[in-house]
Design an enzyme around this catalytic site. Structure first.
Site, mmCIF file in Angstrom:
data_model
loop_
_atom_site.group_PDB
_atom_site.id
_atom_site.type_symbol
_atom_site.label_atom_id
_atom_site.label_comp_id
_atom_site.label_asym_id
_atom_site.label_seq_id
_atom_site.Cartn_x
_atom_site.Cartn_y
_atom_site.Cartn_z
ATOM 1 C CG ASN A 114 -1.633 1.152 1.476
ATOM 2 O OD1 ASN A 114 -1.755 2.112 0.304
ATOM 3 N ND2 ASN A 114 -2.426 1.256 2.539
ATOM 4 C CE LYS A 167 -0.188 3.361 4.740
ATOM 5 N NZ LYS A 167 -0.096 3.398 6.238
ATOM 6 C CG HIS A 195 -5.919 2.101 5.360
ATOM 7 N ND1 HIS A 195 -5.421 3.099 6.271
ATOM 8 C CD2 HIS A 195 -4.809 1.200 5.253
ATOM 9 C CE1 HIS A 195 -4.090 2.892 6.735
ATOM 10 N NE2 HIS A 195 -3.672 1.664 5.936
ATOM 11 C CB SER A 251 5.256 -1.611 11.968
ATOM 12 O OG SER A 251 4.813 -0.338 12.179
HETATM 13 P P1 PGA Z 1 2.701 0.439 7.756
HETATM 14 O O1 PGA Z 1 1.350 0.492 7.042
HETATM 15 O O2 PGA Z 1 3.203 -0.932 7.107
HETATM 16 O O3 PGA Z 1 3.534 1.567 7.149
HETATM 17 O O4 PGA Z 1 2.669 0.089 9.158
HETATM 18 C C1 PGA Z 1 0.614 -0.598 6.812
HETATM 19 C C2 PGA Z 1 -0.872 0.084 6.336
HETATM 20 O O5 PGA Z 1 -1.536 1.142 6.796
HETATM 21 O O6 PGA Z 1 -1.575 -0.628 5.453
#
Ligand code: PGA
Length: 255
Positions: free
Chosen positions: A10, A12, A100, A217
């Site tokens: 993802n 973002k 999300h 994470s």
């Molecule tokens: P992250 O995000 O791996 O940076 O914690 C995961 C997500 O929001 O899908």
């Protein structure tokens, strides 16, 4: 019950269309046919890069699935700034992330809206990746299971068992997203098993087919611990998916 694992990146609100092209090309360069046999790989670039990434995937015949980060649950019309399911389907988008926690938190999306999105995605022939997860406050109050049950029931309302079987759920504890504080694999397994049981109560055996991912994470160092758990069918990966080298290591978690 064998469920093919899914590792979805993802991105973002990162990467313009040129950067996105490079990212998917670099990722593909690092993966082999044997990897794709073992695990399904998807990337979710921003809307502005979907067409470019689709073109690369098709031109190079890459077995990488295209995912969108959001959708608006109407066919068309006066919804300035929004993108319809049919528009995404036309770009060969396979997966659409719905619910999300960032959208729930910053754009006030509730369970009913997430449900509308999931239905619209399915109606357009795509697969929703339905995100659920508790905040730290809810966790500290001992309400995690209650929150997950409510979010799942809301998101899956009115779907038929086949649709549920084909959908993807992502358990993403909000406190673990973007914080470097991933959940403990045992705890994630326990919550995800609870999610599967919740699905089973409403949709019977379909629950054994629904893929449930862990997100929050994820990195090359911790993904193996999650994938070793019986109910965890992959990862929804944010930060660690932005660097193709790192994401390739997450995808090839067994090496
Ligand atoms: P992250 O995000 O791996 O940076 O914690 C995961 C997500 O929001 O899908």
């Amino acid at each position: 019950m064998s469920r093919k694992p899914l590792m979805a990146g993802n991105w973002k609100m990162n990467a313009n269309h040129l950067e996105s092209i490079q990212m998917v090309q670099k990722l593909a360069y690092r993966l082999d046919p044997a990897d794709y046999e073992r695990i399904e790989v998807a990337v979710a670039p921003p809307f502005t890069a979907l067409r470019s990434v689709q073109t690369v995937i098709e031109a190079d015949n890459l077995p990488i699935a295209l995912a969108a980060q959001n959708v608006y649950p109407e066919e068309k019309g006066a919804y300035t700034g929004e993108v319809s399911p049919a528009m995404l389907a036309k770009l060969s988008v396979s997966y659409v992330i719905v619910g999300h926690s960032e959208r729930r938190a910053y754009f006030a999306e509730d369970d009913a809206f997430v449900n509308r999105k999931a239905r619209a995605v399915l109606a357009a022939g795509m697969t929703p990746i339905i995100c659920v997860g508790e905040t730290l406050e809810e966790r500290d109050a001992g309400r995690t299971d209650e929150v997950l049950t409510r979010q799942l029931a809301g998101a899956l309302k009115g779907l038929d068992p086949d649709q549920v079987a084909g959908s993807v759920v992502a358990y993403e504890p909000v406190w673990a997203i973007g914080t470097s504080q991933s959940a403990d694999p045992d705890d994630a397994q326990q919550r995800i098993e609870m999610c599967r049981d919740t699905i089973r109560q409403r949709f019977a055996d379909a629950a054994d087919h629904t893929r449930i991912l862990y997100g929050g994470s994820v990195n090359p160092g911790n993904i193996g611990g999650f994938m070793a758990k019986k109910d965890i069918d992959g990862g929804l990966v944010g930060g660690a998916s932005l660097d193709p080298d790192t994401f390739a290591m997450v995808v090839r978690y067994w090496t």
